[in-house]
Design a protein around this motif. Structure first.
Motif, PDB file in Angstrom:
ATOM      1  N   ALA A 169       0.830  -1.202   0.000  1.00  0.00           N
ATOM      2  CA  ALA A 169       0.000   0.000   0.000  1.00  0.00           C
ATOM      3  C   ALA A 169       0.869   1.258   0.000  1.00  0.00           C
ATOM      4  O   ALA A 169       0.564   2.239  -0.688  1.00  0.00           O
ATOM      5  CB  ALA A 169      -0.925  -0.010   1.212  1.00  0.00           C
ATOM      6  N   ALA A 170       1.974   1.224   0.755  1.00  0.00           N
ATOM      7  CA  ALA A 170       2.877   2.378   0.795  1.00  0.00           C
ATOM      8  C   ALA A 170       3.526   2.604  -0.565  1.00  0.00           C
ATOM      9  O   ALA A 170       3.679   3.753  -1.008  1.00  0.00           O
ATOM     10  CB  ALA A 170       3.940   2.171   1.868  1.00  0.00           C
ATOM     11  N   VAL A 171       3.922   1.529  -1.242  1.00  0.00           N
ATOM     12  CA  VAL A 171       4.482   1.668  -2.593  1.00  0.00           C
ATOM     13  C   VAL A 171       3.484   2.381  -3.491  1.00  0.00           C
ATOM     14  O   VAL A 171       3.827   3.329  -4.221  1.00  0.00           O
ATOM     15  CB  VAL A 171       4.846   0.287  -3.174  1.00  0.00           C
ATOM     16  N   ALA A 172       2.236   1.943  -3.462  1.00  0.00           N
ATOM     17  CA  ALA A 172       1.209   2.551  -4.312  1.00  0.00           C
ATOM     18  C   ALA A 172       0.988   4.019  -3.954  1.00  0.00           C
ATOM     19  O   ALA A 172       0.827   4.867  -4.845  1.00  0.00           O
ATOM     20  CB  ALA A 172      -0.093   1.767  -4.180  1.00  0.00           C
ATOM     21  N   GLU A 173       1.004   4.330  -2.673  1.00  0.00           N
ATOM     22  CA  GLU A 173       0.803   5.714  -2.240  1.00  0.00           C
ATOM     23  C   GLU A 173       1.935   6.620  -2.711  1.00  0.00           C
ATOM     24  O   GLU A 173       1.698   7.748  -3.161  1.00  0.00           O
ATOM     25  CB  GLU A 173       0.669   5.767  -0.719  1.00  0.00           C
ATOM     26  N   HIS A 174       3.162   6.139  -2.610  1.00  0.00           N
ATOM     27  CA  HIS A 174       4.294   6.958  -3.048  1.00  0.00           C
ATOM     28  C   HIS A 174       4.267   7.166  -4.555  1.00  0.00           C
ATOM     29  O   HIS A 174       4.539   8.272  -5.044  1.00  0.00           O
ATOM     30  CB  HIS A 174       5.603   6.308  -2.615  1.00  0.00           C
ATOM     31  N   ARG A 175       3.939   6.126  -5.296  1.00  0.00           N
ATOM     32  CA  ARG A 175       3.842   6.292  -6.741  1.00  0.00           C
ATOM     33  C   ARG A 175       2.744   7.294  -7.104  1.00  0.00           C
ATOM     34  O   ARG A 175       2.927   8.141  -7.982  1.00  0.00           O
ATOM     35  CB  ARG A 175       3.570   4.952  -7.409  1.00  0.00           C
ATOM     36  N   ALA A 176       1.604   7.210  -6.425  1.00  0.00           N
ATOM     37  CA  ALA A 176       0.502   8.132  -6.701  1.00  0.00           C
ATOM     38  C   ALA A 176       0.891   9.571  -6.379  1.00  0.00           C
ATOM     39  O   ALA A 176       0.408  10.518  -7.018  1.00  0.00           O
ATOM     40  CB  ALA A 176      -0.729   7.724  -5.897  1.00  0.00           C
ATOM     41  N   ALA A 177       1.779   9.743  -5.396  1.00  0.00           N
ATOM     42  CA  ALA A 177       2.238  11.075  -5.015  1.00  0.00           C
ATOM     43  C   ALA A 177       3.365  11.582  -5.912  1.00  0.00           C
ATOM     44  O   ALA A 177       3.850  12.695  -5.711  1.00  0.00           O
ATOM     45  CB  ALA A 177       2.697  11.064  -3.559  1.00  0.00           C
ATOM     46  N   GLY A 178       3.773  10.764  -6.874  1.00  0.00           N
ATOM     47  CA  GLY A 178       4.820  11.183  -7.801  1.00  0.00           C
ATOM     48  C   GLY A 178       6.229  10.951  -7.309  1.00  0.00           C
ATOM     49  O   GLY A 178       7.180  11.472  -7.898  1.00  0.00           O
TER      50      GLY A 178
END
Length: 233
Positions: free
Chosen positions: A102-111
Motif C-alpha cells: 500500500a505504501a508503494v502505491a501511495e508513493h507512486r501516486a504522489a509522484g
C-alpha cells in the motif's frame, strides 16, 4: 511579469524487499525452487543454508557464501529460473507484506520515485520491480565472465551500510533533499538506510528498530501478509 513557480524538489521512497515488501527472504525461497528443479546444478556436499548462517553470522559474509552456490551457472539460465520462481511465488496467498505494498502505491501516486534496495539478486527482483513500478532497483550484483557465466562472486553485498550509501548517492543524483525522502525496512541491518532519510518507517516487529522508532518518533507499520491481488484489486 509573472514569477516562475517554485521548483519542486523530487523525493524518493526506498524499500528493502525481503520481509518488507515480500513476505519471505527471496534468496532462501528461490534456493528451494532452484534445488528442486535443477538438481544437477547443486553440489551434493553443500551445507544447509541454516547451518551456513550459523557458521557465518555476519550478513555480508553469508551473502557472499550464498552466491558462491551458483558458480559456473550461465547468467541467462539463472535469470530464466528467477522469472519462473517469481511467477510462482507471486500467486501465493501470503506472499506479500500488504501495508508495504500500500505504501508503494501511495508513493507512486504522489509522484515519488520508488527504489527497491536489497541484498538479493537482480534475477529474482527485476520482475518484481517492474510489477511494482519501481524506478530503480539496487541489489547485490553478480559477477560474470566474458561468456556470461557466473563466477560465484559479487560486486558488493547490498547490505547494511551499502544500502545507506546507495540511497545517499541516488538522492544526490536526483537532487532530492534527504529530509523529504522515505525509507522502509524490517531488520536491524536496515538501520543505516533508515537513518539516511528524513522519513524512516519501520515494518514489523524488530526489537531494535522498534526501540529506535519509539525513541525517535518513527512510524511503525505491521507486517501483515496477503496476496498481491489484495493491493491490485
Amino acid at each position: 511579469m509573472t514569477a516562475a513557480p517554485p521548483r519542486v524538489r523530487p523525493a524518493l521512497a526506498f524499500f528493502d524487499v525481503d520481509e518488507t515488501v515480500i513476505a519471505e527472504k527471496s534468496p532462501l525461497a528461490f534456493w528451494r525452487y532452484w534445488r528442486d528443479r535443477h538438481p544437477g546444478r547443486v553440489a551434493a556436499d553443500l551445507p544447509d543454508l541454516a547451518a551456513e548462517a550459523a557458521v557465518a553470522p555476519d550478513r555480508e559474509a553469508l551473502n557472499r557464501r550464498y552466491y558462491r552456490r551458483y558458480a559456473g551457472v550461465p547468467l541467462e539460465e539463472l535469470e530464466a529460473a528467477g522469472r519462473g520462481w517469481y511467477e510462482e511465488y507471486r500467486r501465493g496467498a501470503e506472499a506479500f507484506v500488504l501495508p508495504a505494498l500500500a505504501a508503494v502505491a501511495e508513493h507512486r501516486a504522489a509522484g515519488r520515485a520508488v527504489v527497491l534496495v536489497s541484498g538479493s539478486m537482480r534475477p529474482l527482483l527485476a520482475v518484481l520491480a517492474e510489477e511494482l513500478g519501481a524506478s530503480v532497483l539496487v541489489c547485490t550484483e553478480l559477477l560474470v565472465d566474458a561468456a556470461g557465466v557466473l563466477s560465484g562472486e559479487v560486486r558488493r553485498p547490498m547490505i547494511g551500510r551499502a544500502k545507506a550509501e546507495a540511497a545517499v548517492r541516488l538522492m544526490r543524483e536526483h537532487g532530492a533533499d534527504p529530509a523529504d525522502c522515505f525509507a522502509y525496512g524490517d531488520h536491524e541491518s536496515d538501520l543505516a538506510l533508515l537513518r539516511a532519510v528524513g522519513r524512516p518507517v519501520v515494518v514489523g516487529g524488530s526489537p531494535l528498530l522498534n526501540e529506535h522508532a519509539g525513541r525517535l518518533g518513527w512510524p511503525v507499520i505491521p507486517a501483515g501478509r496477503g496476496p498481491l491481488e489484495a493491493e491490485h484489486a
